[in-house]
Design a protein around this motif. Structure first.
Motif, PDB file in Angstrom:
ATOM      1  N   SER A  14      14.555  -1.666 -11.392  1.00 18.00           N
ATOM      2  CA  SER A  14      13.456  -1.086 -12.154  1.00 18.00           C
ATOM      3  C   SER A  14      13.724   0.380 -12.489  1.00 18.00           C
ATOM      4  O   SER A  14      13.509   0.820 -13.627  1.00 18.00           O
ATOM      5  CB  SER A  14      12.153  -1.214 -11.368  1.00 18.00           C
ATOM      6  OG  SER A  14      11.111  -0.587 -12.037  1.00 18.00           O
ATOM      7  N   ASN A  42       5.704  -7.077 -10.467  1.00 13.85           N
ATOM      8  CA  ASN A  42       5.043  -5.777 -10.346  1.00 13.85           C
ATOM      9  C   ASN A  42       3.535  -5.908 -10.585  1.00 13.85           C
ATOM     10  O   ASN A  42       3.072  -6.841 -11.244  1.00 13.85           O
ATOM     11  CB  ASN A  42       5.643  -4.770 -11.329  1.00 13.85           C
ATOM     12  CG  ASN A  42       5.547  -5.210 -12.763  1.00 13.85           C
ATOM     13  OD1 ASN A  42       6.358  -6.021 -13.201  1.00 13.85           O
ATOM     14  ND2 ASN A  42       4.570  -4.701 -13.495  1.00 13.85           N
ATOM     15  N   ALA A  46       1.819  -0.503 -11.773  1.00 10.74           N
ATOM     16  CA  ALA A  46       3.140  -0.090 -11.287  1.00 10.74           C
ATOM     17  C   ALA A  46       3.741   0.979 -12.183  1.00 10.74           C
ATOM     18  O   ALA A  46       3.642   0.903 -13.408  1.00 10.74           O
ATOM     19  CB  ALA A  46       4.083  -1.288 -11.211  1.00 10.74           C
ATOM     20  N   ILE A  51       8.987   1.895  -7.926  1.00 11.35           N
ATOM     21  CA  ILE A  51       8.559   0.594  -7.425  1.00 11.35           C
ATOM     22  C   ILE A  51       8.794   0.530  -5.926  1.00 11.35           C
ATOM     23  O   ILE A  51       9.872   0.857  -5.436  1.00 11.35           O
ATOM     24  CB  ILE A  51       9.319  -0.552  -8.135  1.00 11.35           C
ATOM     25  CG1 ILE A  51       8.930  -0.626  -9.604  1.00 11.35           C
ATOM     26  CG2 ILE A  51       9.110  -1.889  -7.443  1.00 11.35           C
ATOM     27  CD1 ILE A  51       7.571  -1.182  -9.902  1.00 11.35           C
ATOM     28  N   SER A  55       3.622  -1.685  -5.050  1.00  4.92           N
ATOM     29  CA  SER A  55       3.535  -1.936  -6.484  1.00  4.92           C
ATOM     30  C   SER A  55       4.124  -3.300  -6.868  1.00  4.92           C
ATOM     31  O   SER A  55       4.391  -3.563  -8.036  1.00  4.92           O
ATOM     32  CB  SER A  55       4.208  -0.818  -7.273  1.00  4.92           C
ATOM     33  OG  SER A  55       5.490  -0.550  -6.797  1.00  4.92           O
ATOM     34  N   LEU A  56       4.290  -4.162  -5.872  1.00  4.30           N
ATOM     35  CA  LEU A  56       4.737  -5.533  -6.088  1.00  4.30           C
ATOM     36  C   LEU A  56       3.747  -6.482  -5.426  1.00  4.30           C
ATOM     37  O   LEU A  56       3.100  -6.132  -4.434  1.00  4.30           O
ATOM     38  CB  LEU A  56       6.126  -5.757  -5.487  1.00  4.30           C
ATOM     39  CG  LEU A  56       7.280  -4.978  -6.092  1.00  4.30           C
ATOM     40  CD1 LEU A  56       8.536  -5.140  -5.233  1.00  4.30           C
ATOM     41  CD2 LEU A  56       7.556  -5.430  -7.515  1.00  4.30           C
TER      42      LEU A  56
END
Length: 191
Positions: A14, A42, A46, A51, A55-56
């Motif tokens: 990312s 995500n 996000a 990341i 944020s997942l």
């Protein structure tokens, strides 16, 4: 809890994609299939250069619980691709500037540099039609396109690029080659 290896991999990919302007601050989506019925993607909020596990989120295709409300707005598209295309292990929705800009005045992109020509040749541009209804239709239309064409990449006029692969490095490579080729075409057309 999401496996640390997956978090670290998605975080580094990312960041690399964000650094190359393939993702915006809140624009884009990146996911990894965990098993035949779940995947990690995500969240809606996000920020792609940072990341982490917060944020997942892990989503189950069989149980659409509260996590679907915090997940990326692209989650339904990713779920449909994973459900219908078994070789898809990783999926990205990106907004590379040069590629997306090429969609406004073209129906296809004829790549002319060595890597673009040997990897893709010509790339069809999919016209989504009415933008106001795109998010009502995109899950079905994107999945149908991939099933019909057997391509691993879809360039959507004014929207961006969807790509899937079994290998995350190959996924990133496809986006990078396409974007670099479109950048070269843009520079060529400015002379």
């Amino acid at each position: 809890m999401i496996d640390k290896t997956i978090v670290d991999m998605l975080s580094s990919i990312s960041l690399a994609m964000f650094s190359k302007n393939f993702f915006g601050i809140y624009h884009g989506a990146l996911s990894a299939k965990i098993d035949y019925k779940s995947f990690v993607i995500n969240t809606r909020d996000a920020i792609f250069d940072k990341i982490d596990s917060k944020s997942l989120c892990e989503l189950s295709a069989e149980n659409k619980d509260y996590r679907w409300k915090i997940a990326s707005i692209e989650s339904h598209v990713h779920a449909s691709i994973y459900d219908n295309i078994h070789e898809a292990k990783y999926i990205a929705f990106a907004l590379p500037h040069y590629t997306t800009a090429m969609t406004f005045n073209n129906k296809e992109i004829v790549l002319q540099d060595y890597f673009g020509k040997t990897t893709f040749g010509t790339v069809e541009i999919y016209d989504p039609g009415d933008f106001s209804t795109w998010y009502d239709r995109n899950e079905k239309e994107i999945t149908d396109y991939f099933l019909k064409t057997r391509n691993h990449i879809m360039v959507i006029k004014g929207v961006g690029v969807y790509v899937y692969d079994r290998d995350i490095l190959q996924l990133v490579k496809k986006i990078a080659i396409l974007e670099n080729s479109c950048k070269l075409l843009s520079i060529k057309n400015s002379f």
